[in-house]
Design a protein around this motif. Structure first.
Motif, PDB file in Angstrom:
ATOM      1  N   SER A 339     -40.376  -8.163  10.700  1.00 21.37           N
ATOM      2  CA  SER A 339     -39.061  -8.695   9.975  1.00 21.37           C
ATOM      3  C   SER A 339     -37.757  -8.209  10.632  1.00 21.37           C
ATOM      4  O   SER A 339     -36.684  -8.532  10.895  1.00 21.37           O
ATOM      5  CB  SER A 339     -39.121  -8.743   8.611  1.00 21.37           C
ATOM      6  N   SER A 340     -38.011  -6.640  10.757  1.00 20.47           N
ATOM      7  CA  SER A 340     -36.752  -6.016  11.439  1.00 20.47           C
ATOM      8  C   SER A 340     -36.527  -6.314  12.950  1.00 20.47           C
ATOM      9  O   SER A 340     -35.388  -6.514  13.384  1.00 20.47           O
ATOM     10  CB  SER A 340     -37.194  -4.421  11.542  1.00 20.47           C
ATOM     11  N   LEU A 341     -37.652  -6.480  13.636  1.00 22.40           N
ATOM     12  CA  LEU A 341     -37.403  -7.163  14.870  1.00 22.40           C
ATOM     13  C   LEU A 341     -36.628  -8.409  14.838  1.00 22.40           C
ATOM     14  O   LEU A 341     -35.875  -8.551  15.998  1.00 22.40           O
ATOM     15  CB  LEU A 341     -38.902  -7.083  15.655  1.00 22.40           C
ATOM     16  N   MET A 342     -37.109  -9.412  14.146  1.00 20.12           N
ATOM     17  CA  MET A 342     -36.412 -10.680  14.133  1.00 20.12           C
ATOM     18  C   MET A 342     -35.021 -10.183  13.851  1.00 20.12           C
ATOM     19  O   MET A 342     -34.098 -11.054  14.352  1.00 20.12           O
ATOM     20  CB  MET A 342     -36.927 -11.601  13.057  1.00 20.12           C
ATOM     21  N   ALA A 343     -34.696  -9.599  12.690  1.00 19.57           N
ATOM     22  CA  ALA A 343     -33.222  -9.169  12.465  1.00 19.57           C
ATOM     23  C   ALA A 343     -32.398  -8.585  13.709  1.00 19.57           C
ATOM     24  O   ALA A 343     -31.237  -9.270  14.120  1.00 19.57           O
ATOM     25  CB  ALA A 343     -33.336  -8.171  11.462  1.00 19.57           C
ATOM     26  N   HIS A 344     -33.141  -7.604  14.492  1.00 13.57           N
ATOM     27  CA  HIS A 344     -32.329  -7.268  15.560  1.00 13.57           C
ATOM     28  C   HIS A 344     -32.038  -8.123  16.683  1.00 13.57           C
ATOM     29  O   HIS A 344     -31.044  -8.310  17.270  1.00 13.57           O
ATOM     30  CB  HIS A 344     -33.141  -6.138  16.176  1.00 13.57           C
ATOM     31  N   ILE A 356     -36.274  -2.675  21.836  1.00 21.59           N
ATOM     32  CA  ILE A 356     -36.036  -3.019  20.574  1.00 21.59           C
ATOM     33  C   ILE A 356     -37.411  -2.484  19.798  1.00 21.59           C
ATOM     34  O   ILE A 356     -37.307  -1.898  18.554  1.00 21.59           O
ATOM     35  CB  ILE A 356     -35.739  -4.415  20.241  1.00 21.59           C
ATOM     36  N   ALA A 357     -38.439  -2.748  20.151  1.00 17.92           N
ATOM     37  CA  ALA A 357     -39.715  -2.411  19.337  1.00 17.92           C
ATOM     38  C   ALA A 357     -39.885  -0.942  19.118  1.00 17.92           C
ATOM     39  O   ALA A 357     -40.098  -0.458  18.147  1.00 17.92           O
ATOM     40  CB  ALA A 357     -40.817  -3.012  20.032  1.00 17.92           C
ATOM     41  N   GLN A 358     -39.694  -0.149  20.245  1.00 21.18           N
ATOM     42  CA  GLN A 358     -39.526   1.399  20.107  1.00 21.18           C
ATOM     43  C   GLN A 358     -38.532   1.723  19.153  1.00 21.18           C
ATOM     44  O   GLN A 358     -38.613   2.632  18.322  1.00 21.18           O
ATOM     45  CB  GLN A 358     -39.268   1.952  21.412  1.00 21.18           C
ATOM     46  N   ARG A 359     -37.371   1.139  19.187  1.00 22.35           N
ATOM     47  CA  ARG A 359     -36.222   1.700  18.289  1.00 22.35           C
ATOM     48  C   ARG A 359     -36.694   1.334  16.650  1.00 22.35           C
ATOM     49  O   ARG A 359     -36.394   2.181  15.912  1.00 22.35           O
ATOM     50  CB  ARG A 359     -34.947   0.865  18.849  1.00 22.35           C
ATOM     51  N   VAL A 360     -37.144   0.060  16.540  1.00 23.18           N
ATOM     52  CA  VAL A 360     -37.306  -0.282  15.331  1.00 23.18           C
ATOM     53  C   VAL A 360     -38.457   0.650  14.697  1.00 23.18           C
ATOM     54  O   VAL A 360     -38.571   1.050  13.572  1.00 23.18           O
ATOM     55  CB  VAL A 360     -37.801  -1.752  15.032  1.00 23.18           C
ATOM     56  N   ILE A 361     -39.732   0.968  15.587  1.00 19.75           N
ATOM     57  CA  ILE A 361     -40.741   1.628  14.894  1.00 19.75           C
ATOM     58  C   ILE A 361     -40.122   2.842  14.653  1.00 19.75           C
ATOM     59  O   ILE A 361     -40.788   3.761  13.744  1.00 19.75           O
ATOM     60  CB  ILE A 361     -41.986   1.349  16.092  1.00 19.75           C
ATOM     61  N   ASN A 362     -39.771   3.665  15.613  1.00 12.16           N
ATOM     62  CA  ASN A 362     -39.114   4.808  15.345  1.00 12.16           C
ATOM     63  C   ASN A 362     -38.281   5.215  13.994  1.00 12.16           C
ATOM     64  O   ASN A 362     -38.552   6.231  13.111  1.00 12.16           O
ATOM     65  CB  ASN A 362     -38.438   5.516  16.382  1.00 12.16           C
ATOM     66  N   LYS A 363     -37.508   4.195  13.763  1.00 15.17           N
ATOM     67  CA  LYS A 363     -36.607   4.236  12.771  1.00 15.17           C
ATOM     68  C   LYS A 363     -37.624   4.110  11.277  1.00 15.17           C
ATOM     69  O   LYS A 363     -37.386   4.710  10.348  1.00 15.17           O
ATOM     70  CB  LYS A 363     -35.698   3.130  12.636  1.00 15.17           C
ATOM     71  N   SER A 364     -38.646   3.025  11.326  1.00 17.78           N
ATOM     72  CA  SER A 364     -39.584   2.898  10.320  1.00 17.78           C
ATOM     73  C   SER A 364     -40.346   4.152   9.974  1.00 17.78           C
ATOM     74  O   SER A 364     -40.563   4.384   8.881  1.00 17.78           O
ATOM     75  CB  SER A 364     -40.327   1.595  10.361  1.00 17.78           C
TER      76      SER A 364
END
Length: 466
Positions: A339-344, A356-364
């Motif tokens: 869901s976060s990837l879709m939003a980004h 983008i995937a690395q950024r979202v997962i590190n944040k999560s």
């Protein structure tokens, strides 16, 4: 010698019943019965009962029905039919007469009356099922294959005693709620006339407390006894709730006795449920109790691929592999990352790539450790000291187990918002005072024992507390 009065004969009946059933059965189903009258010419005895639930159970339970009639016929020396005079309204003392079912003169069996209620109300009952949780989108993997097959079997072939109750347990986010709803939805598709109900344990508890305050407990029990498939989610929330457990115990017995399906979920197995009555735990094990395991890498990939197809996203295999490798153990986490990837992708108007995937997962990952649960603490501490959860919740008094148990209580008090009472219930049903004593003991030990303090620091680092 004068023959005893009909009322005294009824007292004799009860005394005979008492030695033929358990204490709980007698107190629940027979003690509330009050003799009203007897007419030997009409071959009829009238018994007053405080609710339809009692006469329903006495008639539906073959053992109770035969016992009661045989004792009455022997004591009164006549083959009497029973009329149950049921209290309908306590304020006006309004009653309703219900005929017993022994013999051919009964007007209508209780079970027939119940069936009519079920049929008339089935279309009106809101099952509370989540229609998006179906078998079609419950992706199969090695860790859930057994339970998925069992669930489909229940929905296709009801009244299978081997799977009743079905007790599904597993950690948070592995799909227990999805599977339970999928069974209910498939069952309704196959048997649309049946009554299916999904409730959380918390909602059941609230309904019970409201019914008790309003003096509608009998109506509450009777409603649940008309359900064909009862699904209760998060059964661990019944811990320590004696009244709720006792009421559910009677509902459970009635449903099981009448071949109705019961499906329960919990974040732990029946063997690791402190604060739960032993007689309930025993019944949870009557059918099938099985763990829904955390998704492995292959299942994570399948789930991600399915979600990507459903949402029409363009995501490369390398990104899917990266997510599957870095977000493990929870389907909920996988869905959250997607869901976060879709939003980004929408906000920044760009494709979902590795950056983008690395950024979202590190944040999560950072946000995930802000909320610590007692289950996390139990798991990490037990692993660190090579002990099992059953050791911790047991009554064992070995020094090493006691010390680890106290450490878990200390960490839970320090790093969660749980009260001491709830911590105690979770750790083997122990008291509020025991938890406070444990915190005091560990605090003193940390000040005096540097090697122990170092171990605790390592555990907190593992949990990412510091």
């Amino acid at each position: 010698m004068a023959k005893p009065s009909p009322g005294k004969l009824w007292t004799r009946c009860l005394s005979i019943v008492k030695v033929n059933v358990t204490e709980d059965e007698y107190n629940t189903w027979f003690a509330p019965i009050v003799f009203d009258s007897v007419d030997l010419e009409k071959k009829m005895i009238v018994l007053r009962v405080p609710s339809h639930t009692i006469c329903e159970t006495l008639e539906a339970e073959k053992r109770f029905r035969h016992l009661l009639y045989n004792i009455i016929w022997r004591v009164y020396e006549a083959e009497l039919m029973i009329t149950y005079r049921v209290l309908v309204d306590s304020t006006t003392n309004q009653t309703n007469d219900v005929q017993g079912t022994a013999g051919s003169t009964a007007k209508e069996p209780i079970n027939a009356r119940t069936k009519k209620v079920q049929q008339s109300a089935s279309s009106e009952l809101d099952s509370q099922l989540n229609e998006s949780y179906t078998f079609e989108n419950f992706i199969e993997g090695e860790g859930n294959k057994l339970l998925r097959s069992v669930g489909l079997s229940i929905a296709t072939n009801p009244k299978q005693t081997a799977f009743n109750p079905l007790f599904i347990y597993g950690s948070s986010g592995v799909g227990k709620t999805h599977l339970a709803n999928a069974i209910g939805i498939q069952f309704k598709r196959n048997f649309p006339e049946k009554r299916v109900l999904y409730v959380t344990a918390n909602l059941f508890k609230v309904q019970f407390m409201t019914a008790r305050v309003q003096n509608h407990i009998n109506d509450f029990i009777y409603f649940y006894q008309t359900i064909d498939v009862l699904i209760i989610d998060d059964m661990q929330e019944f811990a320590g709730l004696t009244g709720t457990q006792q009421t559910f115990f009677h509902i459970f017995n009635h449903l099981k006795m009448n071949g109705k399906q019961i499906i329960l979920t919990s974040d732990r197995s029946p063997a690791s449920m402190p604060g739960m009555e032993e007689r309930l735990l025993t019944r949870f094990k009557w059918g099938l109790s099985a763990e829904l395991e955390k998704p492995d890498h292959e299942l994570c990939r399948k789930i991600l691929e399915s979600k990507v197809r459903q949402d029409g996203l363009a995501v490369g295999d390398d990104v899917i592999d990266f997510i599957a490798n870095n977000v493990s153990g929870s389907i909920r986490d996988l869905e959250g990352v997607l869901s976060s990837l879709m939003a980004h992708a929408l906000v920044y108007n760009q494709d979902i790539d590795m950056e983008i995937a690395q950024r979202v997962i590190n944040k999560s990952k950072k946000s995930r450790y802000q909320t610590v649960t007692i289950d996390m603490i139990v798991d990490k501490v037990c692993n660190y000291f090579d002990l099992s959860e059953s050791d911790i919740v047991s009554k064992g008094r070995k020094a090493n187990i006691v010390n680890v148990r106290q450490l878990i209580m200390y960490l839970a008090q320090k790093h969660t918002k749980m009260t001491a009472s709830k911590i105690g219930i979770r750790i083997g049903g122990r008291s509020h005072a025991t938890v406070l004593h444990a915190v005091k003991q560990i605090t003193a030990q940390l000040e005096q024992d540097k090697p122990f303090a170092q171990k605790v620091s390592e555990i907190e680092s593992i949990l990412n507390f510091v």
